[in-house]
Design a protein around this motif. Structure first.
Motif, PDB file in Angstrom:
ATOM      1  N   ALA A   1      78.719  41.637  29.449  1.00  0.00           N
ATOM      2  CA  ALA A   1      79.150  40.344  28.893  1.00  0.00           C
ATOM      3  C   ALA A   1      80.499  39.935  29.464  1.00  0.00           C
ATOM      4  N   PHE A   2      81.401  40.901  29.571  1.00  0.00           N
ATOM      5  CA  PHE A   2      82.748  40.601  30.076  1.00  0.00           C
ATOM      6  C   PHE A   2      82.671  40.044  31.508  1.00  0.00           C
ATOM      7  N   VAL A   3      81.831  40.673  32.319  1.00  0.00           N
ATOM      8  CA  VAL A   3      81.697  40.236  33.717  1.00  0.00           C
ATOM      9  C   VAL A   3      80.974  38.888  33.785  1.00  0.00           C
ATOM     10  N   LEU A   4      79.884  38.764  33.022  1.00  0.00           N
ATOM     11  CA  LEU A   4      79.094  37.523  33.090  1.00  0.00           C
ATOM     12  C   LEU A   4      79.921  36.329  32.616  1.00  0.00           C
ATOM     13  N   GLU A   5      80.811  36.556  31.657  1.00  0.00           N
ATOM     14  CA  GLU A   5      81.658  35.452  31.196  1.00  0.00           C
ATOM     15  C   GLU A   5      82.626  34.977  32.275  1.00  0.00           C
ATOM     16  N   GLY A   6      82.870  35.823  33.258  1.00  0.00           N
ATOM     17  CA  GLY A   6      83.809  35.448  34.320  1.00  0.00           C
ATOM     18  C   GLY A   6      83.176  34.610  35.421  1.00  0.00           C
TER      19      GLY A   6
ATOM     20  N   VAL B   1      76.173  49.207  22.631  1.00  0.00           N
ATOM     21  CA  VAL B   1      77.618  49.000  22.827  1.00  0.00           C
ATOM     22  C   VAL B   1      77.806  47.492  22.983  1.00  0.00           C
ATOM     23  N   THR B   2      78.248  46.874  21.906  1.00  0.00           N
ATOM     24  CA  THR B   2      78.153  45.411  21.801  1.00  0.00           C
ATOM     25  C   THR B   2      79.364  44.687  22.414  1.00  0.00           C
ATOM     26  N   PRO B   3      79.196  43.420  22.766  1.00  0.00           N
ATOM     27  CA  PRO B   3      80.297  42.672  23.385  1.00  0.00           C
ATOM     28  C   PRO B   3      81.514  42.548  22.463  1.00  0.00           C
ATOM     29  N   VAL B   4      82.678  42.421  23.087  1.00  0.00           N
ATOM     30  CA  VAL B   4      83.910  42.203  22.309  1.00  0.00           C
ATOM     31  C   VAL B   4      84.577  40.919  22.828  1.00  0.00           C
ATOM     32  N   THR B   5      83.732  40.016  23.295  1.00  0.00           N
ATOM     33  CA  THR B   5      84.271  38.844  23.999  1.00  0.00           C
ATOM     34  C   THR B   5      84.909  37.817  23.059  1.00  0.00           C
ATOM     35  N   ASP B   6      84.764  37.970  21.720  1.00  0.00           N
ATOM     36  CA  ASP B   6      85.510  37.067  20.834  1.00  0.00           C
ATOM     37  C   ASP B   6      87.007  37.281  21.028  1.00  0.00           C
TER      38      ASP B   6
ATOM     39  N   ALA C   1      90.801  56.216  13.145  1.00  0.00           N
ATOM     40  CA  ALA C   1      91.220  54.805  13.238  1.00  0.00           C
ATOM     41  C   ALA C   1      91.265  54.377  14.703  1.00  0.00           C
ATOM     42  N   ALA C   2      91.794  55.265  15.556  1.00  0.00           N
ATOM     43  CA  ALA C   2      91.854  54.932  16.991  1.00  0.00           C
ATOM     44  C   ALA C   2      90.439  54.809  17.559  1.00  0.00           C
ATOM     45  N   GLN C   3      89.552  55.711  17.151  1.00  0.00           N
ATOM     46  CA  GLN C   3      88.172  55.658  17.645  1.00  0.00           C
ATOM     47  C   GLN C   3      87.476  54.383  17.148  1.00  0.00           C
ATOM     48  N   ARG C   4      87.755  54.004  15.885  1.00  0.00           N
ATOM     49  CA  ARG C   4      87.145  52.754  15.380  1.00  0.00           C
ATOM     50  C   ARG C   4      87.668  51.549  16.160  1.00  0.00           C
ATOM     51  N   GLU C   5      88.961  51.624  16.531  1.00  0.00           N
ATOM     52  CA  GLU C   5      89.518  50.524  17.345  1.00  0.00           C
ATOM     53  C   GLU C   5      88.775  50.447  18.683  1.00  0.00           C
ATOM     54  N   LEU C   6      88.496  51.602  19.261  1.00  0.00           N
ATOM     55  CA  LEU C   6      87.767  51.634  20.536  1.00  0.00           C
ATOM     56  C   LEU C   6      86.353  51.071  20.363  1.00  0.00           C
ATOM     57  N   LEU C   7      85.692  51.480  19.264  1.00  0.00           N
ATOM     58  CA  LEU C   7      84.319  51.011  19.044  1.00  0.00           C
ATOM     59  C   LEU C   7      84.287  49.503  18.830  1.00  0.00           C
ATOM     60  N   ARG C   8      85.267  48.993  18.071  1.00  0.00           N
ATOM     61  CA  ARG C   8      85.200  47.569  17.693  1.00  0.00           C
ATOM     62  C   ARG C   8      85.892  46.640  18.681  1.00  0.00           C
ATOM     63  N   ARG C   9      87.039  47.085  19.229  1.00  0.00           N
ATOM     64  CA  ARG C   9      87.804  46.177  20.108  1.00  0.00           C
ATOM     65  C   ARG C   9      87.609  46.482  21.592  1.00  0.00           C
ATOM     66  N   GLY C  10      87.130  47.676  21.902  1.00  0.00           N
ATOM     67  CA  GLY C  10      86.992  48.054  23.317  1.00  0.00           C
ATOM     68  C   GLY C  10      88.309  48.450  23.953  1.00  0.00           C
ATOM     69  N   ILE C  11      89.329  48.650  23.140  1.00  0.00           N
ATOM     70  CA  ILE C  11      90.631  49.137  23.630  1.00  0.00           C
ATOM     71  C   ILE C  11      91.212  50.059  22.551  1.00  0.00           C
ATOM     72  N   ILE C  12      92.234  50.824  22.922  1.00  0.00           N
ATOM     73  CA  ILE C  12      93.049  51.500  21.905  1.00  0.00           C
ATOM     74  C   ILE C  12      94.494  51.209  22.289  1.00  0.00           C
ATOM     75  N   GLN C  13      95.290  50.912  21.288  1.00  0.00           N
ATOM     76  CA  GLN C  13      96.688  50.627  21.596  1.00  0.00           C
ATOM     77  C   GLN C  13      97.366  51.841  22.228  1.00  0.00           C
TER      78      GLN C  13
END
Ligand SMILES: Cc1cc2nc3c(=O)[nH]c(=O)nc-3n(C[C@H](O)[C@H](O)[C@H](O)COP(=O)(O)OP(=O)(O)OC[C@H]3O[C@@H](n4cnc5c(N)ncnc54)[C@H](O)[C@@H]3O)c2cc1C
Length: 468
Positions: free
Chosen positions: A81-86, A229-234, A371-383
């Motif tokens: 999704a990230f690539v296709l949006e580009g 592994v769902t898009p995080v494009t929002d 919490a960090a793993q949930r951030e990865l699952l939901r946002r696709g990043i970890i701070q």
């Protein structure tokens, strides 16, 4: 030194991958193809600039072939999704420059067979992105064997070309003086060549190009990839425009507090440009130039320099590790002293043994890690700071080799910026790479220890935990 960055003879960015010479028009070379694998942007792209210059020299048009395959490890709705949006930004930007463009979306493995060979049959030359890791490094080797036209890889990964550092660097401190010496020469805007012969509006391609405005959800559903592994494009829309908008937002709102905020989990104070840098939707050069420019304002210089240290030195040493160490994705790539000390502590009693599945589901005994793993699952990043803890703590739950494997798999599978030299190097850092021995402790031996308890006593994780 000219104000813009131009190609010179024996340019360190340019690597010839085979011995074939560029084909002239009379020899059947119809156009120069830029095979865009990593630098997915229509401007400020050294490989594209090189392809246009070669096309101008040969008197042919330049065309861009971009694709994403369904069969690379961890291909998923999130990454596709990230690539296709580009694509929209690529199409608009390239057409405005007179460069032909087509995006190929093979739905399954067999769809993509033979495309490159067919493109090569009519190409004067193929230019592609140099990149030191993951599937691209292998694609480059294989492509050199199968294409019968000249194949050239151009490095636009970091601000400074990888070839400036011909050996594996020991640590950030060994590469830093070299980066600082060469920085002025390379931190300049790219010279953008004008196209002399525009590509035809309708081109023949050896595949069905993706039409403009195709429905994203339908495209994802049609590909044989991981749909869980769902898009995080929002939060992270793909594309060059979104990348530049994020850069200006960061410079305006966050750069002035970067030194402190980058390590404050509740402030989310970094740029989150890493997904865009990884997929090449913005160049490291554009980011560095914008931050350097902002650093001319009173009071921001120190913050800008701290950011540039990450982008030029830390990222530079990561690409250097990936280019020169064939074991950079594996436990074998960590230093001998670290392997020795971790082996000596391999049988230390672990507080708990945790399975990979429990880790993946964020159901471990450590709430901060979860919490960090949930951030990865939901946002696709970890701070930034939680990411270091996230990489270190799994050594408490399995052997160090297994911990390294698990962290690498999770990072590659879920992170928008995963499968990248920065990821492999920082995972290796968690296991001692580019670091020094520390006072010896249980389990970690002389590898630097980080624990959730000490992190929580130093930093404010309240909001971070509440939000995940
Ligand atoms: C276990 C672990 C896994 C990691 N995996 C990845 C990964 O897959 N991809 C990835 O890009 N980074 C990874 N990092 C490095 C770092 O955490 C990220 O680069 C950074 O957090 C990205 O966020 P940002 O763009 O907001 O960074 P900012 O602080 O805004 O920095 C800007 C850019 O500088 C570079 N940078 C910043 N910190 C580092 C660093 N420590 N090493 C190298 N370059 C750096 C990145 O290109 C980053 O995008 C990992 C770190 C750890 C500890």
């Amino acid at each position: 030194m000219s104000e813009t960055l131009r190609f010179v003879d024996e340019d360190p960015r340019v690597r010839r991958l085979n011995a074939a010479k560029a084909r002239s028009k009379s020899e059947g070379g119809e156009h120069v193809v830029y095979w865009c694998q990593m630098q997915r942007r229509p401007k400020d792209n050294a490989a594209l600039a090189y392809a246009i210059e070669e096309a101008n020299r040969l008197g042919v048009p330049c065309v861009v072939y971009e694709a994403i395959r369904p069969d690379y490890p961890y291909a998923s709705d999130r990454l596709h999704a990230f690539v296709l949006e580009g694509i929209a930004d690529m199409r608009a930007g390239l057409e405005a420059r007179g460069v032909g463009y087509a995006f190929f979306l093979p739905r399954n493995k067999s769809d993509s067979r033979g495309v490159l060979k067919k493109l090569a049959a009519r190409a004067a030359l193929i230019v592609t992105d140099d990149y030191p890791t993951f599937v691209v490094a292998t694609h480059l080797e294989k492509a050199a064997e199968i294409v019968d036209c000249a194949l050239v890889a151009v490095d636009d990964c970091a601000v400074l070309p990888m070839a400036l550092f011909p050996h594996e660097e020991y640590a950030a401190r060994t590469i830093r003086p070299k980066v600082l010496r060469a920085q002025a020469e390379w931190l300049r805007p790219l010279h953008e060549p004008k196209v002399k012969l525009a590509a035809k509006a309708r081109l023949e391609w050896p595949f069905d190009p993706l039409p403009a405005n195709a429905d994203l959800a339908a495209l994802l559903a049609s590909c044989t990839i991981d749909h869980d592994v769902t898009p995080v494009t929002d939060e992270f829309p793909g594309g060059a425009k979104a990348a530049h908008a994020r850069l200006s937002g960061f410079v305006r709102r966050k750069l002035s507090g970067y030194i402190v905020d980058r390590n404050e989990p509740s402030r989310d104070g970094t740029s989150h440009l890493s997904p865009y840098l990884h997929w090449g939707m913005i160049s490291a050069r554009a980011v560095a130039l914008a931050v350097d420019e902002a650093g001319r304002d009173d009071g921001v210089r120190e913050q800008a320099d701290s950011f540039l240290e990450q982008l030029l030195v830390r990222r530079g040493v990561a690409f250097n590790f990936a280019r020169h160490n064939p074991q950079h994705t594996a436990y074998a790539g960590i230093p001998d002293w670290a392997k020795k000390t971790l082996a000596e502590h391999a049988h230390d009693e672990r507080p708990e043994l945790v399975t990979f599945d429990a880790m993946e589901r964020a159901e471990t005994p450590d709430p901060l890690w979860n919490a960090a793993q949930r951030e990865l699952l939901r946002r696709g990043i970890i701070q930034n700071y939680p990411r270091m803890l996230w990489g270190k703590i799994p050594m408490l739950w399995s052997s160090p080799e297994e911990a390294h494997r698990r962290v690498t798999v999770l990072n590659d599978k879920y992170a928008l910026d995963g499968r990248d030299p920065d990821g492999y190097t920082n995972i290796a850092w968690c296991f001692g790479k580019h670091d020094r021995p520390w006072p010896e402790r249980a389990i970690y031996g002389k590898v630097r220890t980080m624990t959730s308890r000490s992190a929580m006593s130093k930093l404010d994780f309240d909001d971070y935990l509440a939000q995940r």
